[in-house]
Design a protein around this motif. Structure first.
Motif, PDB file in Angstrom:
ATOM      1  N   SER A   1       0.813  -1.210   0.000  1.00 16.76           N
ATOM      2  CA  SER A   1       0.000   0.000   0.000  1.00 16.76           C
ATOM      3  C   SER A   1       0.848   1.262   0.000  1.00 16.76           C
ATOM      4  N   THR A   2       2.075   1.163   0.543  1.00 15.64           N
ATOM      5  CA  THR A   2       2.915   2.350   0.633  1.00 15.64           C
ATOM      6  C   THR A   2       4.037   2.361  -0.385  1.00 15.64           C
ATOM      7  N   GLY A   3       4.019   1.384  -1.278  1.00 13.42           N
ATOM      8  CA  GLY A   3       5.083   1.340  -2.265  1.00 13.42           C
ATOM      9  C   GLY A   3       5.034   2.506  -3.217  1.00 13.42           C
ATOM     10  N   SER A   4       3.835   2.955  -3.593  1.00 19.86           N
ATOM     11  CA  SER A   4       3.703   4.022  -4.563  1.00 19.86           C
ATOM     12  C   SER A   4       3.554   5.379  -3.900  1.00 19.86           C
ATOM     13  N   GLN A   5       2.906   5.457  -2.755  1.00 18.72           N
ATOM     14  CA  GLN A   5       2.705   6.721  -2.081  1.00 18.72           C
ATOM     15  C   GLN A   5       2.526   6.481  -0.591  1.00 18.72           C
ATOM     16  N   ALA A   6       2.657   7.586   0.155  1.00 22.05           N
ATOM     17  CA  ALA A   6       2.549   7.482   1.604  1.00 22.05           C
ATOM     18  C   ALA A   6       1.103   7.227   2.021  1.00 22.05           C
ATOM     19  N   MET A   7       0.949   6.715   3.242  1.00 23.96           N
ATOM     20  CA  MET A   7      -0.378   6.456   3.783  1.00 23.96           C
ATOM     21  C   MET A   7      -0.971   7.736   4.351  1.00 23.96           C
TER      22      MET A   7
ATOM     23  N   VAL B   1      -4.650   4.165   7.018  1.00 24.88           N
ATOM     24  CA  VAL B   1      -4.342   3.583   8.325  1.00 24.88           C
ATOM     25  C   VAL B   1      -5.607   3.028   8.963  1.00 24.88           C
ATOM     26  N   TYR B   2      -6.692   3.777   8.847  1.00 24.93           N
ATOM     27  CA  TYR B   2      -7.963   3.331   9.435  1.00 24.93           C
ATOM     28  C   TYR B   2      -8.438   2.032   8.789  1.00 24.93           C
ATOM     29  N   GLU B   3      -8.318   1.913   7.479  1.00 17.92           N
ATOM     30  CA  GLU B   3      -8.756   0.688   6.803  1.00 17.92           C
ATOM     31  C   GLU B   3      -7.968  -0.522   7.290  1.00 17.92           C
ATOM     32  N   GLN B   4      -6.678  -0.337   7.512  1.00 23.30           N
ATOM     33  CA  GLN B   4      -5.873  -1.454   8.023  1.00 23.30           C
ATOM     34  C   GLN B   4      -6.175  -1.720   9.496  1.00 23.30           C
ATOM     35  N   ALA B   5      -6.496  -0.680  10.231  1.00 25.27           N
ATOM     36  CA  ALA B   5      -6.826  -0.859  11.649  1.00 25.27           C
ATOM     37  C   ALA B   5      -8.112  -1.664  11.816  1.00 25.27           C
ATOM     38  N   LEU B   6      -9.040  -1.533  10.878  1.00 29.15           N
ATOM     39  CA  LEU B   6     -10.277  -2.313  10.947  1.00 29.15           C
ATOM     40  C   LEU B   6     -10.001  -3.812  10.920  1.00 29.15           C
ATOM     41  N   ARG B   7      -8.904  -4.202  10.292  1.00 27.11           N
ATOM     42  CA  ARG B   7      -8.576  -5.626  10.172  1.00 27.11           C
ATOM     43  C   ARG B   7      -7.591  -6.103  11.234  1.00 27.11           C
TER      44      ARG B   7
ATOM     45  N   ALA C   1       7.247   3.881   9.971  1.00 29.31           N
ATOM     46  CA  ALA C   1       8.199   4.963   9.741  1.00 29.31           C
ATOM     47  C   ALA C   1       7.433   6.239   9.410  1.00 29.31           C
ATOM     48  N   VAL C   2       7.922   7.354   9.905  1.00 31.50           N
ATOM     49  CA  VAL C   2       7.228   8.616   9.661  1.00 31.50           C
ATOM     50  C   VAL C   2       7.228   8.966   8.184  1.00 31.50           C
ATOM     51  N   SER C   3       8.210   8.462   7.447  1.00 30.19           N
ATOM     52  CA  SER C   3       8.259   8.719   6.001  1.00 30.19           C
ATOM     53  C   SER C   3       7.117   8.039   5.256  1.00 30.19           C
ATOM     54  N   GLU C   4       6.455   7.078   5.904  1.00 27.54           N
ATOM     55  CA  GLU C   4       5.332   6.390   5.281  1.00 27.54           C
ATOM     56  C   GLU C   4       4.020   7.141   5.471  1.00 27.54           C
ATOM     57  N   LEU C   5       4.041   8.234   6.231  1.00 31.07           N
ATOM     58  CA  LEU C   5       2.833   9.002   6.513  1.00 31.07           C
ATOM     59  C   LEU C   5       2.775  10.234   5.630  1.00 31.07           C
TER      60      LEU C   5
ATOM     61  N   LEU D   1     -13.670  11.083   8.109  1.00 39.17           N
ATOM     62  CA  LEU D   1     -12.235  10.820   8.090  1.00 39.17           C
ATOM     63  C   LEU D   1     -11.692  10.959   6.674  1.00 39.17           C
ATOM     64  N   ALA D   2     -12.493  10.530   5.682  1.00 41.75           N
ATOM     65  CA  ALA D   2     -12.064  10.688   4.293  1.00 41.75           C
ATOM     66  C   ALA D   2     -11.904  12.171   3.945  1.00 41.75           C
ATOM     67  N   ARG D   3     -12.759  13.010   4.508  1.00 40.79           N
ATOM     68  CA  ARG D   3     -12.639  14.451   4.270  1.00 40.79           C
ATOM     69  C   ARG D   3     -11.369  14.996   4.910  1.00 40.79           C
ATOM     70  N   VAL D   4     -11.075  14.546   6.123  1.00 44.01           N
ATOM     71  CA  VAL D   4      -9.830  14.951   6.777  1.00 44.01           C
ATOM     72  C   VAL D   4      -8.636  14.429   5.992  1.00 44.01           C
ATOM     73  N   ASP D   5      -8.768  13.226   5.469  1.00 40.73           N
ATOM     74  CA  ASP D   5      -7.677  12.610   4.717  1.00 40.73           C
ATOM     75  C   ASP D   5      -7.269  13.460   3.516  1.00 40.73           C
ATOM     76  N   GLU D   6      -8.223  14.176   2.924  1.00 45.23           N
ATOM     77  CA  GLU D   6      -7.925  15.007   1.753  1.00 45.23           C
ATOM     78  C   GLU D   6      -7.000  16.169   2.096  1.00 45.23           C
ATOM     79  N   ALA D   7      -6.881  16.504   3.390  1.00 44.51           N
ATOM     80  CA  ALA D   7      -5.997  17.593   3.789  1.00 44.51           C
ATOM     81  C   ALA D   7      -4.538  17.176   3.824  1.00 44.51           C
ATOM     82  N   PHE D   8      -4.257  15.882   3.662  1.00 43.16           N
ATOM     83  CA  PHE D   8      -2.894  15.374   3.673  1.00 43.16           C
ATOM     84  C   PHE D   8      -2.441  15.070   2.250  1.00 43.16           C
ATOM     85  N   VAL D   9      -1.213  15.424   1.946  1.00 44.23           N
ATOM     86  CA  VAL D   9      -0.703  15.291   0.576  1.00 44.23           C
ATOM     87  C   VAL D   9       0.149  14.040   0.465  1.00 44.23           C
ATOM     88  N   ARG D  10      -0.012  13.311  -0.646  1.00 39.10           N
ATOM     89  CA  ARG D  10       0.797  12.118  -0.923  1.00 39.10           C
ATOM     90  C   ARG D  10       2.058  12.539  -1.640  1.00 39.10           C
ATOM     91  N   ARG D  11       3.178  11.980  -1.165  1.00 36.33           N
ATOM     92  CA  ARG D  11       4.466  12.347  -1.779  1.00 36.33           C
ATOM     93  C   ARG D  11       4.836  11.322  -2.839  1.00 36.33           C
TER      94      ARG D  11
END
Length: 445
Positions: A16-22, A27-33, A221-225, A435-445
């Motif tokens: 999931s983090t190979g192409s872009q950061a989480m 994180v929430y989707e993985q936490a559900l499992r 790792a913080v670089s994955e966020l 949470l999806a709305r909050v997620d949009e405030a974070f940028v993928r590197r």
């Protein structure tokens, strides 16, 4: 199996983090499992759901079957005019009974059923609350890790600036143009920034491990966020008046809803105990087959079909029923007080988060302007030092103000996100879409 599940979780994380950061939503989707707290809450809800069926069982027919067979050795004595006659008997006895019972009037069973329904609803509301709590926990640890990273970067930048200032002061001191105080001041500020960096790294390590525990890996790792976008300002507050949020919390907050169901459980527990004073009426039907089941029926077989009513009237139980009613009534009053307490606590937190959202917008604008001013102050102070109008201590103070303002702005942005999220949480309206709305405030590197 635990090792395999951990490996699978780590592989999924890498994919999931190979192409872009989480972002927080990934994180929430993985936490559900993987989150053990959430998975435990899921099983707790499943167990609580069974209370409805358990309570209903007391109102439904009960069918039982009993069979017995035994070997008997007995000695029978007959009395007649010639004296006592004795007969040794060695025989097999058997009996079987098929019984059907149906409660007709049983207030205890009815109260127990209503209690089971309330317990099932309590389990539902508790699970809904813990589901929303998972959203809050994900964003809390996520923002804590990012804020710690901001603090680390600010501390490193300030250390670099103080180190340059320290070297410059040393050079000026050797040239006879500076003072020993300037050197000590720069050195002190450098060591303080070092301590702040160490503290921030410790906080970040704890937050990243908490995130790892949520998604089933040792650490993240913080670089994955994904970082928060620099252009982020705020979300529109809808609805904009507190009275509407107040009404939403009273109607939808899962903690209050679960407490109301706990109150219902306590109320029907009182009724269940009070039923110990009431009569019960059951209908029953039985089919019985017996052979030599007693001395009077030796070598006799009976096939008996019975249908009838059974009345049970309690008269005295040593005062236990009355004591149980008093105990359950005290528990009911306790549940009422706990509901009142939770209501006040929830509404206070709701108001706090609502005010934080309103003031957060103004704080973000103010801190942004303060940052712009602090940056300009550093430049002008350095120029004034070259002109002889300022001293090195003024430069250190300007640098300190700049880095403090950067840290305060970062803190205000994350605090605003948490206040907006918690406002929906206490109102009972927090959803994955939020949470999806909050997620949009974070940028993928």
């Amino acid at each position: 199996m635990k090792k395999l599940s951990m490996i699978a979780a780590m592989l999924s994380l890498l994919v999931s983090t190979g192409s872009q950061a989480m972002g927080p939503f990934e994180v929430y989707e993985q936490a559900l499992r993987n989150d053990p707290v959430f998975l435990g809450a899921l099983k707790e809800r499943d167990a609580g759901q069974e209370n409805r069926a358990i309570g209903r069982a007391g109102l439904l027919p009960r069918i039982s079957y009993n069979y017995n067979q035994g070997r008997n050795d007995s000695k029978a004595t007959y009395l007649n005019e010639r004296g006592n006659l004795h007969e040794d008997r060695h025989y097999t006895s058997s009996g079987s009974t098929l019984m059907l019972q149906q409660p007709l009037i049983d207030y205890e069973a009815y109260a127990n059923y209503r209690k089971g329904v309330a317990q099932a609803l309590f389990a539902d509301e508790t699970f809904r609350g813990k589901s929303q709590e998972l959203l809050v926990r994900v964003l809390t640890y996520y923002t804590q890790a990012l804020f710690a990273q901001d603090q680390i970067e600010i501390a490193q930048a300030s250390k670099k600036a103080y180190e340059e200032q320290f070297q410059q002061n040393e050079q000026l001191f050797r040239q006879g143009e500076g003072t020993r105080t300037d050197i000590l001041e720069a050195e002190s500020r450098f060591e303080l920034a070092t301590a702040e960096e160490i503290e921030a790294r410790n906080e970040q390590d704890a937050a990243l491990r908490e995130l790892g525990a949520l998604i089933g890996v040792p650490s993240v790792a913080v670089s994955e966020l994904a970082p928060l976008a620099q252009a982020f300002q705020s979300f529109p507050l809808e609805p904009a008046n507190f009275d509407t949020w107040h009404a939403l919390a009273l109607a939808n907050n899962p903690i209050l809803a679960s407490q109301r169901q706990a109150l219902e459980v306590a109320r029907y527990e009182v009724e269940r105990n009070r039923a110990g004073h009431l009569p019960k009426l059951n209908a029953y039907a039985s089919v019985r087959k017996s052979e030599s089941d007693s001395g009077n029926t030796y070598n006799q077989r009976y096939d008996t079909n019975t249908i009838g009513l059974e009345v049970n009237v309690p008269l005295f139980a040593g005062g236990g029923v009355s004591a149980s009613v008093r105990q359950a009534s005290a528990n009911l009053e306790q549940a009422e007080y706990e509901l009142d307490g939770k209501t006040r606590e929830t509404l206070i937190e709701l108001r706090r988060q609502f005010s934080a959202c309103l003031s957060g917008v103004s704080k973000l604008r103010a801190y942004q302007k303060a940052l712009n001013s602090a940056e300009a102050l550093v430049v002008s102070t350095k120029q004034s030092i070259l002109g002889g109008e300022r001293v090195n201590l003024d430069a250190l103070n300007a640098e300190q103000q700049l880095y403090s303002t950067r840290r305060d702005l970062a803190q205000a942005r994350y605090d605003y996100l948490m206040a907006w999220t918690k406002l929906h949480y206490y109102a009972g309206t927090l959803r994955e879409t939020d949470l999806a709305r909050v997620d949009e405030a974070f940028v993928r590197r």
